[in-house]
Motif scaffolding. Structure first.
Motif, mmCIF file in Angstrom:
data_model
loop_
_atom_site.group_PDB
_atom_site.id
_atom_site.type_symbol
_atom_site.label_atom_id
_atom_site.label_comp_id
_atom_site.label_asym_id
_atom_site.label_seq_id
_atom_site.Cartn_x
_atom_site.Cartn_y
_atom_site.Cartn_z
ATOM 1 N N ILE A 178 1.017 -1.175 -0.064
ATOM 2 C CA ILE A 178 -0.107 -0.016 0.003
ATOM 3 C C ILE A 178 0.921 1.252 0.304
ATOM 4 N N ASP A 179 0.516 2.315 -0.799
ATOM 5 C CA ASP A 179 1.218 3.391 -1.036
ATOM 6 C C ASP A 179 0.563 4.341 0.108
ATOM 7 N N VAL A 180 1.462 4.200 1.309
ATOM 8 C CA VAL A 180 0.792 4.629 2.499
ATOM 9 C C VAL A 180 1.019 6.475 2.167
ATOM 10 N N SER A 181 2.068 6.921 1.780
ATOM 11 C CA SER A 181 2.410 8.312 1.636
ATOM 12 C C SER A 181 1.208 8.822 0.648
ATOM 13 N N GLY A 182 1.202 8.059 -0.643
ATOM 14 C CA GLY A 182 0.454 8.571 -1.473
ATOM 15 C C GLY A 182 -0.999 8.917 -1.003
ATOM 16 N N GLU A 183 -1.371 7.767 -0.358
ATOM 17 C CA GLU A 183 -2.968 7.730 0.144
ATOM 18 C C GLU A 183 -3.282 8.850 1.202
ATOM 19 N N LEU A 184 -2.126 9.104 2.027
ATOM 20 C CA LEU A 184 -2.507 10.031 2.985
ATOM 21 C C LEU A 184 -2.227 11.480 2.276
#
Ligand SMILES: [Zn+2]
Length: 394
Positions: A178-184
């Motif tokens: 999961i692209d955590v930085s992208g999603e947030l």
């Protein structure tokens, strides 16, 4: 924002903006020329970034501040710039296995507020991300901090992280890839940096807590899972793929129970939160967390006291290997179990004496963390305002 990932011009600009803020935060006051020298950014870039920050009120021109330097070619002296720490906000998020902690600080790292939410983080990645983003928005609204003034958000995850992306399905099941930085970034509209929780706890303890001034620091976060962060000469050591310090999966009992990582008898299986709580159940009590266990031991419960002492022994077996290999100046125990202090540390030190080289034991102090369960979220804040984990001792 992730500097190791190819990004847009906007991403680059956000990164450079943080670099400018970091110079001002560290130096107190600096001219545009000094900022240019320290960051390597061009005069034009510095002027443009500073103009935006002045317009937002985060940076102010302070003619009376030192240093006031003359231009080397006889031009007019450059006006020092300073940071108005109260004008900007930083968000820190710590995703444990079953809870999310969200804190809000100003630019001087003063904690303005924090919230803790119990949640099945392990199995519901997107729900946890949405929940944390909502909590961050609520904190910003309550403190009337406009989104434009938020420098960024740092995120601590209980899993190995490479380039901001979780890399182990076994350890943090629903978060893999999961692209955590992208999603947030999409939800919050601010740059986001992601790191491993124990690594960030190590940075925070090295900067503000029990690891201040320590050259070689080994920080253990013992909670539901057990992880560790290694700081060498003020810099985080991540290893080849970002999984350095995964001490929770050190084998302490070859015939022990199978771990979620697929191995058998890992430290975490014996001394992780669920294992300790299960041991309490055997003693005839029903406690739900390591914090409850520590409180019961402090109140004199003999079974809980014994469980903590045994956990210290098991940790000591694993840490003896660390002492022999790394020869750290200090070991800091953090996380929920760290709060037990000497109830764990006394037996831990005894095991170290028995299993590690005498010279390594003599040169290593083993202490409780000073930042408590906030360490990882504070490290996440630190991640936002530092460049690539440098300046830990600045
Ligand atoms: Zn394991």
């Amino acid at each position: 924002m992730n500097p190791e990932r190819p990004g847009s011009l906007e991403t680059l600009r956000r990164h450079n903006r943080v670099r400018v803020l970091e110079v001002l935060r560290r130096r107190g006051a600096a001219s545009r020329a000094a900022i240019g020298r320290e960051t390597g950014l061009s005069r034009t870039s510095v002027s443009s970034l500073v103009a935006d920050l002045i317009a937002e009120g985060v940076v102010v021109e302070s003619p009376d501040s030192e240093p006031r330097s003359s231009s080397p070619n006889g031009g007019r002296p450059s006006t020092p710039l300073t940071l108005d720490p109260s004008a900007g906000g930083v968000i820190g998020m710590d995703f444990g296995h079953d809870s999310v902690r969200v804190i809000l600080t100003d630019l001087s790292y003063t904690v303005l507020d924090e919230t803790l939410h119990e949640l099945d983080v392990d199995n519901e990645a997107r729900k946890a991300l949405a929940h944390a983003a909502g909590a961050a928005r609520t904190l910003l609204d309550e403190h009337q901090i406009d989104r434009d003034r938020v420098v960024g958000a740092g995120v601590a995850l209980s899993t190995p992280v490479r380039n901001g992306v979780p890399t182990s399905r076994a350890i943090f099941r629903s978060w893999l890839d999961i692209d955590v930085s992208g999603e947030l970034e999409g939800t919050l509209g601010v740059p986001v940096q992601v790191g491993n929780d124990a690594n960030l706890g190590a940075l925070a303890e090295a900067r503000w807590g029990a690891g201040r001034g320590i050259s070689t620091l080994f920080y253990v976060k013992a909670a539901t899972g057990i992880g560790a962060g290694i700081v060498l000469d003020g810099q985080l050591f991540r290893g080849s793929t970002g999984s350095a310090g995964e001490i929770g999966h050190f084998t302490v009992d070859e015939d022990g129970l199978v771990c979620r990582c697929g191995s058998r008898g890992c430290l975490e299986v014996r001394a992780g939160g669920p294992a300790l709580v299960a041991q309490v159940a055997h003693s005839g009590k029903a406690l739900h967390s390591v914090s409850d266990l520590v409180a019961a031991a402090r109140a004199g419960d003999p079974a809980c006291t014994r469980i903590l002492a045994d956990a210290g022994e098991t940790l000591g077996v694993a840490l003896a290997a660390v002492l022999n290999i790394l020869n750290p100046d200090r070991v800091v125990l953090g996380g929920e179990l760290g709060a037990a202090g000497e109830l764990v540390l006394t037996s831990l030190r005894e095991r170290l004496s028995r299993h590690a080289l005498a010279s390594a034991v003599r040169s290593t102090s083993v202490v409780q963390g000073q930042l408590g369960e906030r360490a990882e979220a504070l490290g996440a804040v630190l991640l936002v305002l530092t460049e690539a984990h440098r300046f830990v001792h600045a």
